[in-house]
Design an enzyme around this catalytic site. Structure first.
Site, mmCIF file in Angstrom:
data_model
loop_
_atom_site.group_PDB
_atom_site.id
_atom_site.type_symbol
_atom_site.label_atom_id
_atom_site.label_comp_id
_atom_site.label_asym_id
_atom_site.label_seq_id
_atom_site.Cartn_x
_atom_site.Cartn_y
_atom_site.Cartn_z
ATOM 1 N N PRO A 2 11.182 48.691 22.596
ATOM 2 C CA PRO A 2 9.952 49.459 22.772
ATOM 3 C C PRO A 2 9.610 50.270 21.526
ATOM 4 O O PRO A 2 10.495 50.858 20.890
ATOM 5 C CB PRO A 2 10.285 50.378 23.951
ATOM 6 N N GLU A 3 8.338 50.295 21.168
ATOM 7 C CA GLU A 3 7.910 51.077 20.017
ATOM 8 C C GLU A 3 7.491 52.470 20.478
ATOM 9 O O GLU A 3 7.483 52.780 21.670
ATOM 10 C CB GLU A 3 6.813 50.333 19.267
ATOM 11 N N ARG A 254 14.555 41.715 11.666
ATOM 12 C CA ARG A 254 13.501 41.309 12.597
ATOM 13 C C ARG A 254 12.522 40.393 11.880
ATOM 14 O O ARG A 254 12.331 40.489 10.674
ATOM 15 C CB ARG A 254 12.745 42.536 13.128
#
Length: 264
Positions: A2-3, A254
């Site tokens: 989650p950001e 990522r």
């Protein structure tokens, strides 16, 4: 993972659910038993978020949660459901009726005193969603670094709350090559990226999801990977603006996505 907008939404929701109420805390899984016992029966005075870190204020102690890649919070009204799965922390309470929240699979779930919380915050960069953020602090770190801007945006000691989606989309919207060294990014470019992150992430808090397309670029398209994005999860697909195939590579562990023509 989650950001930052997700964590700020959680902080607001937990304040609505439990703020000002005596909270019951338990750890059905058992891994947070001592911490839960220290919170059980205390009143939640408020909540806070900084980047990807969630805090509950219980007066002389803080609950600190970092969801990491696999952590989730669920909640509901009424009596909590029967225990299912590995629940690290269960909270119950509410001022207007019974409510509950359950935490599973976080990277961090701990109780901190003021000194430990201050030390944690001192290690983090400014959060674009916080009114007390100092963008100059992030700029000083970026402008002195030979590390690529695509890597720097993922480092939480440089900038808090920005994750893989916001990184890719902000750099595309700014027309910045993700492999450009931080010290080669101009102050005007950095200010534009910061301001853009404030706008996109604030919208994410309101909407509950990441929306990055400017109004003039919004198209109706089937839901799926890459829908509603400029480059994120659109590898090998045509850039929305120039038609060049979107590229991808692993940066800071990522997948990074960018357009080699629009982002020179």
């Amino acid at each position: 993972m989650p950001e930052g907008h997700t964590i700020h939404r959680l902080a607001r929701r937990h304040k609505r659910l439990f703020g000002g109420a005596v909270v019951g805390a338990s750890s059905p899984q058992g891994r947070f038993e001592a911490g839960a016992a220290g919170l059980d029966g205390l009143t939640l005075r408020g909540t806070d978020a900084h980047g990807k870190h969630l805090f509950h204020d219980y007066g002389d102690r803080w609950l600190h949660v970092h969801l990491g890649l696999y952590g989730t919070f669920t909640d509901g009204t009424g009596e909590p459901p029967a225990v299912r799965g590995q629940i690290r922390l269960r909270l119950t309470g509410g001022r207007k009726g019974p409510v509950w929240a359950e935490l599973r699979g976080p990277t961090a779930c701990e109780v901190l005193d003021d000194g430990a919380r201050d030390a944690l915050l001192a290690r983090l960069g400014p959060d674009p969603l916080r009114p007390d953020a100092e963008p100059d602090l992030a700029w000083r770190r970026v402008s002195r670094s030979r590390t690529s801007i695509g890597a720097l945006l993922m480092r939480q000691d440089v900038l808090s709350g920005v994750g893989n989606v916001y990184r890719a989309e902000a750099l595309f919207r700014g027309g910045i090559d993700p492999y450009r060294a931080g010290r080669d990014v101009s102050r005007a470019e950095w200010d534009a990226v910061w301001d853009d992150l404030v706008v996109m992430m604030t919208d994410g808090v309101r909407a509950g999801r990441i929306r990055t397309l400017r109004p003039e670029h919004k198209l109706r398209e089937p839901a799926g990977r890459g829908a509603g994005r400029y480059v994120y999860h659109r590898a090998a697909r045509p850039c929305r603006l120039c038609g060049t195939p979107v590229r991808t590579a692993v940066v800071e562990g990522r997948n990074l996505f960018w357009c080699p023509l629009c982002q020179k």
